[in-house]
Write a protein that holds these residues in place. Structure first.
Motif, mmCIF file in Angstrom:
data_model
loop_
_atom_site.group_PDB
_atom_site.id
_atom_site.type_symbol
_atom_site.label_atom_id
_atom_site.label_comp_id
_atom_site.label_asym_id
_atom_site.label_seq_id
_atom_site.Cartn_x
_atom_site.Cartn_y
_atom_site.Cartn_z
ATOM 1 N N CYS A 158 -4.021 -4.227 0.026
ATOM 2 C CA CYS A 158 -4.145 -2.982 0.786
ATOM 3 C C CYS A 158 -5.088 -3.156 1.970
ATOM 4 O O CYS A 158 -4.873 -2.559 3.035
ATOM 5 N N GLN B 225 -3.047 -4.777 4.643
ATOM 6 C CA GLN B 225 -2.079 -3.845 5.219
ATOM 7 C C GLN B 225 -2.732 -2.808 6.118
ATOM 8 O O GLN B 225 -2.127 -2.344 7.085
ATOM 9 N N ASN C 1 2.366 -4.349 7.381
ATOM 10 C CA ASN C 1 3.026 -3.405 6.485
ATOM 11 C C ASN C 1 4.524 -3.688 6.422
ATOM 12 O O ASN C 1 5.128 -3.691 5.345
ATOM 13 N N SER D 153 6.401 -5.064 3.059
ATOM 14 C CA SER D 153 7.319 -4.099 2.455
ATOM 15 C C SER D 153 8.735 -4.628 2.311
ATOM 16 O O SER D 153 9.512 -4.124 1.499
ATOM 17 N N ILE E 229 2.804 -1.096 -2.460
ATOM 18 C CA ILE E 229 2.986 -1.574 -1.087
ATOM 19 C C ILE E 229 3.638 -0.503 -0.225
ATOM 20 O O ILE E 229 3.168 -0.190 0.873
ATOM 21 N N SER F 112 1.797 1.717 2.769
ATOM 22 C CA SER F 112 2.263 1.567 4.140
ATOM 23 C C SER F 112 2.227 2.900 4.881
ATOM 24 O O SER F 112 1.737 2.989 6.009
#
Length: 228
Positions: free
Chosen positions: A106, A109, A116, A120, A166, A170
């Motif tokens: 995280c 991201q 992201n 993803s 995830i 995002s």
């Protein structure tokens, strides 16, 4: 006796770039990091070249395809994610390993639409980033299994369920990056509480299969070729 020529046995090292060429490459990567973070992996390459102060032809000389540029831009973040996975599976406390693995992801991201996008989606097996994605997936499987074996992670959670972290992160990162850029940690810890074995309740739907997850992530990547 080897039948290979000396040059085949000892390939010549890649010739270093001229100083000006290296400067252009570095400028392009710096510009790509900013443009991808702001606009995602589909950021216009003309914008990247302009931000780097070079012509679009210079960009294509260094990076013939968008995928070449994506790979070079995110190589460091993918390596950091892999290293977090290796650290996680080596930890004595498997729950702390799971927390480390997800929190590090995280962090990578956060504020980066391009990463992201990459985290993803799932690129086809022919893509050069597929090997790193496979390795990260296998590390995630081991992180989940170890926490379940120690009894800290609910038994009905599957490695495929980690994709929800995830995907949800995002959108959270995109919505809050300029408002409360670290509020994603609150959401992650709420999710982690739901993952604990002692909090487990019956789930209304089955988990995605590995094939379903692959198809969903491939769908997010569109045609997956990262073309120009």
């Amino acid at each position: 006796m080897s039948t290979e020529s000396p040059s085949a046995q000892n390939p010549a090292p890649a010739r270093p770039l001229r100083r000006d060429a290296q400067r252009n490459r570095d400028a392009l990567l710096a510009a790509a990091r900013v443009s991808f973070a702001e606009h995602g992996m589909e950021a216009p390459l003309e914008q990247v070249a302009k931000r780097a102060g070079v012509a679009i032809g210079t960009l294509y000389r260094h990076f013939p395809t968008r995928l070449d540029l994506v790979q070079a831009t995110f190589a460091g973040k993918l390596a950091a994610w892999q290293e977090a996975g290796r650290q996680a599976v080596a930890m004595d406390d498997a729950w702390e390993g799971l927390r480390l693995f997800l929190e590090r992801l995280c962090e990578l991201q956060s504020g980066d639409r391009g990463f992201n996008d990459l985290a993803s989606m799932r690129l086809p097996a022919t893509a050069c980033l597929a090997g790193a994605q496979n390795d990260i997936h296998e590390l995630g499987v081991r992180v989940v299994r170890r926490a379940q074996e120690q009894g800290s992670l609910r038994a009905d959670l599957t490695p495929e369920d980690l994709a929800f972290v995830i995907w949800s992160h995002s959108r959270i990162s995109e919505a809050t990056r300029d408002i409360a850029p670290r509020v994603w940690r609150r959401h992650l810890y709420l999710l982690l509480d739901g993952f604990r074995a002692e909090r487990a309740g019956p789930l209304p739907e089955p988990a995605l299969t590995e094939e379903q997850l692959y198809r969903a992530m491939l769908h997010l990547g569109g045609d997956g070729d990262c073309g120009a």
